[in-house]
Motif scaffolding. Sequence first.
Motif, short mmCIF file in Angstrom:
data_model
loop_
_atom_site.label_atom_id
_atom_site.label_comp_id
_atom_site.label_asym_id
_atom_site.label_seq_id
_atom_site.Cartn_x
_atom_site.Cartn_y
_atom_site.Cartn_z
N THR A 148 0.85 -1.20 0.00
CA THR A 148 0.00 0.00 0.00
C THR A 148 0.88 1.25 0.00
O THR A 148 2.08 1.18 0.26
N MET A 149 0.21 2.36 -0.25
CA MET A 149 0.89 3.65 -0.10
C MET A 149 0.42 4.35 1.19
O MET A 149 0.63 5.55 1.37
N GLY A 150 -0.23 3.59 2.06
CA GLY A 150 -0.63 4.15 3.35
C GLY A 150 -1.86 5.03 3.27
O GLY A 150 -2.60 5.00 2.29
N GLY A 194 -10.80 -0.21 2.20
CA GLY A 194 -10.38 -1.02 1.04
C GLY A 194 -9.11 -1.78 1.37
O GLY A 194 -9.00 -3.00 1.13
N HIS A 195 -8.15 -1.07 1.95
CA HIS A 195 -6.89 -1.74 2.35
C HIS A 195 -7.18 -2.83 3.40
O HIS A 195 -6.63 -3.93 3.34
N VAL A 196 -8.06 -2.48 4.36
CA VAL A 196 -8.36 -3.42 5.45
C VAL A 196 -8.98 -4.70 4.87
O VAL A 196 -8.71 -5.80 5.34
N PHE A 205 -4.22 -7.68 -4.27
CA PHE A 205 -4.38 -6.41 -5.01
C PHE A 205 -5.86 -6.16 -5.25
O PHE A 205 -6.63 -7.10 -5.47
N GLY A 206 -6.24 -4.87 -5.23
CA GLY A 206 -7.65 -4.52 -5.39
C GLY A 206 -8.06 -4.35 -6.84
O GLY A 206 -7.31 -3.81 -7.65
N TRP A 207 -9.27 -4.80 -7.13
CA TRP A 207 -9.86 -4.55 -8.47
C TRP A 207 -10.08 -3.07 -8.70
O TRP A 207 -10.28 -2.63 -9.83
N LYS A 208 -10.12 -2.29 -7.61
CA LYS A 208 -10.27 -0.82 -7.74
C LYS A 208 -9.27 -0.28 -8.78
O LYS A 208 -9.60 0.57 -9.58
N ASP A 209 -8.04 -0.82 -8.72
CA ASP A 209 -7.00 -0.42 -9.68
C ASP A 209 -6.84 -1.57 -10.67
O ASP A 209 -5.82 -2.28 -10.68
N ALA A 210 -7.87 -1.75 -11.50
CA ALA A 210 -7.95 -2.95 -12.34
C ALA A 210 -6.74 -3.08 -13.27
O ALA A 210 -6.18 -4.17 -13.43
N THR A 225 -13.64 -4.34 -5.13
CA THR A 225 -13.58 -2.95 -4.67
C THR A 225 -14.50 -2.73 -3.46
O THR A 225 -15.66 -3.14 -3.48
N VAL A 226 -13.97 -2.07 -2.46
CA VAL A 226 -14.76 -1.70 -1.29
C VAL A 226 -15.21 -0.24 -1.48
O VAL A 226 -14.44 0.59 -1.97
N ARG A 227 -16.47 0.03 -1.09
CA ARG A 227 -17.02 1.37 -1.29
C ARG A 227 -17.40 2.02 0.03
O ARG A 227 -17.74 1.33 0.99
N ALA A 243 -15.95 4.65 -4.41
CA ALA A 243 -14.92 3.65 -4.09
C ALA A 243 -13.96 4.25 -3.07
O ALA A 243 -13.47 5.37 -3.26
N SER A 244 -13.70 3.52 -1.99
CA SER A 244 -12.79 4.03 -0.95
C SER A 244 -11.42 4.28 -1.59
O SER A 244 -10.94 3.47 -2.39
N SER A 245 -10.82 5.41 -1.23
CA SER A 245 -9.51 5.76 -1.79
C SER A 245 -8.84 6.77 -0.88
O SER A 245 -9.52 7.64 -0.30
P1 AMP Z 1 -2.87 2.23 -2.67
O1 AMP Z 1 -2.49 2.43 -1.25
O2 AMP Z 1 -3.90 3.19 -3.15
O3 AMP Z 1 -1.67 2.11 -3.58
O4 AMP Z 1 -3.59 0.82 -2.75
C1 AMP Z 1 -2.99 -0.35 -2.24
C2 AMP Z 1 -3.83 -1.54 -2.62
O5 AMP Z 1 -5.15 -1.38 -2.12
C3 AMP Z 1 -3.97 -1.73 -4.14
O6 AMP Z 1 -3.93 -3.11 -4.45
C4 AMP Z 1 -5.32 -1.15 -4.43
O7 AMP Z 1 -5.94 -1.67 -5.57
C5 AMP Z 1 -6.07 -1.57 -3.17
N1 AMP Z 1 -7.25 -0.72 -2.97
C6 AMP Z 1 -7.28 0.63 -2.92
N2 AMP Z 1 -8.56 1.06 -2.76
C7 AMP Z 1 -9.33 -0.04 -2.71
C8 AMP Z 1 -10.73 -0.27 -2.57
N3 AMP Z 1 -11.59 0.72 -2.45
N4 AMP Z 1 -11.18 -1.55 -2.56
C9 AMP Z 1 -10.30 -2.59 -2.68
N5 AMP Z 1 -8.98 -2.44 -2.82
C10 AMP Z 1 -8.49 -1.19 -2.84
#
Ligand code: AMP
Length: 280
Positions: free
Chosen positions: A29-31, A36-38, A146-151, A175-177, A183-185
Motif C-alpha cells: 500500500t501507499m498508506g 479497502g486496504h483493510v 491487489f484490489g480490483w479498484k485499480d484494475a 472494490t470496497v465502497r 470507491a474508498s480511496s
Molecule cells: P494504494 O495504497 O492506493 O496504492 O492501494 C494499495 C492496494 O489497495 C492496491 O492493491 C489497491 O488496488 C487496493 N485498494 C485501494 N482502494 C481499494 C478499494 N476501495 N477496494 C479494494 N482495494 C483497494
Amino acid sequence: MEIAEKKEHIRKIVRRARFEGKTIGFVPTMGYLHKGHVHLIERSREDGCFTVVSIFVNPLQFGPSEDFERYPRNVERDIEILKEASVDAVFIPSNEEMYHVQHLTEINVLKLSEKLEGAIRPGHFKGVCIVVAKLFNIIQPDRAYFGWKDAQQLIIIKKMVADLDFPVEIVPVPTVRDEDGLASSSRNIYLSSEERKKALILSKTLHKLKEMVELDKISDTKILIAEAKKMISSENVVIQYIEAVSLETFEPVSRIEKNTGILVAIKAGDVRLIDNVIWD
Ligand code: AMP
C-alpha cells in the motif's frame, strides 16, 4: 505487530515466519489506510497467512506534475489500523532504503501499460512495476493481494509475475465502497463536499451499467458507453476516459462478456478518480 524500516529487518521477520511453516500474505500500500486496504488484509488473514503490509509512497509512480508531495500520509494512524486488523508485520521503508543507489533497471509491461491510465500518466506503470518487483524480492510472499479498484494495475502486475516467473500468487480483491457508493480511496480526502457529491455520479453510473448488463441483458458496449457518458455529463465533471475493454489486452470490446470490464477516470474539480465495473 512488528514494525520494520529496513529490508534486512523485514527479511528476518519473514524468514522466521516461514521457518515456522507459515504462508506469507503480502498487501502493498501507499498508506493513509482505509477500509479497502483493510479488506485486502482481511482476505490475507482469512487465507491463514502471516500477513505483511508495506507502506511506501513510491515516488517513481508519480509524474512530475502529480501529487507525490501532497499525497496524504499519517503513519501513526496507519499503524493503529494495522494493529486493529491483526497484521503480523509492517514494512515502512524510507526512499533511501528503497532507492539507495541510482536505478538503471526498468520493468515495462509493454502494450498493457500504454493504455487508459498509462496514456494519461506516462511512466506510471513502470514505477508501479519496479516497486512491486522490489517489494516481492524483499518480502518474498507466497500470495499478494491487489484490489480490483485499480484494475489495470492488478492485470499488469499479474502479467509481470507471469512473464518474470515470480513465485507469488496474485489474489484479486473486489472494490470496497464508502457508504455513499464512492470507491474508498486515500485520495478521497482531497474532495470538497461539493466535489464529492458530483463524484458520486461515477459509482451511480457504474451501478446502472451493471444493472443494464445483468438485469436488462444489454451487452452492446456502444449502448452502455453512450448511457454512461450521458449520465456522467449530467454532473459538472470531466471524463478522462471511459472504455469497455478486454481484461487481458485492454483492447476495446464490442460486447460485454466474461473477462471484460468498463474502466472510467473522471476529474471532479482537481481530483482524479478512477473506478470500474468488471465481469471476470
Ligand atoms: P494504494 O495504497 O492506493 O496504492 O492501494 C494499495 C492496494 O489497495 C492496491 O492493491 C489497491 O488496488 C487496493 N485498494 C485501494 N482502494 C481499494 C478499494 N476501495 N477496494 C479494494 N482495494 C483497494
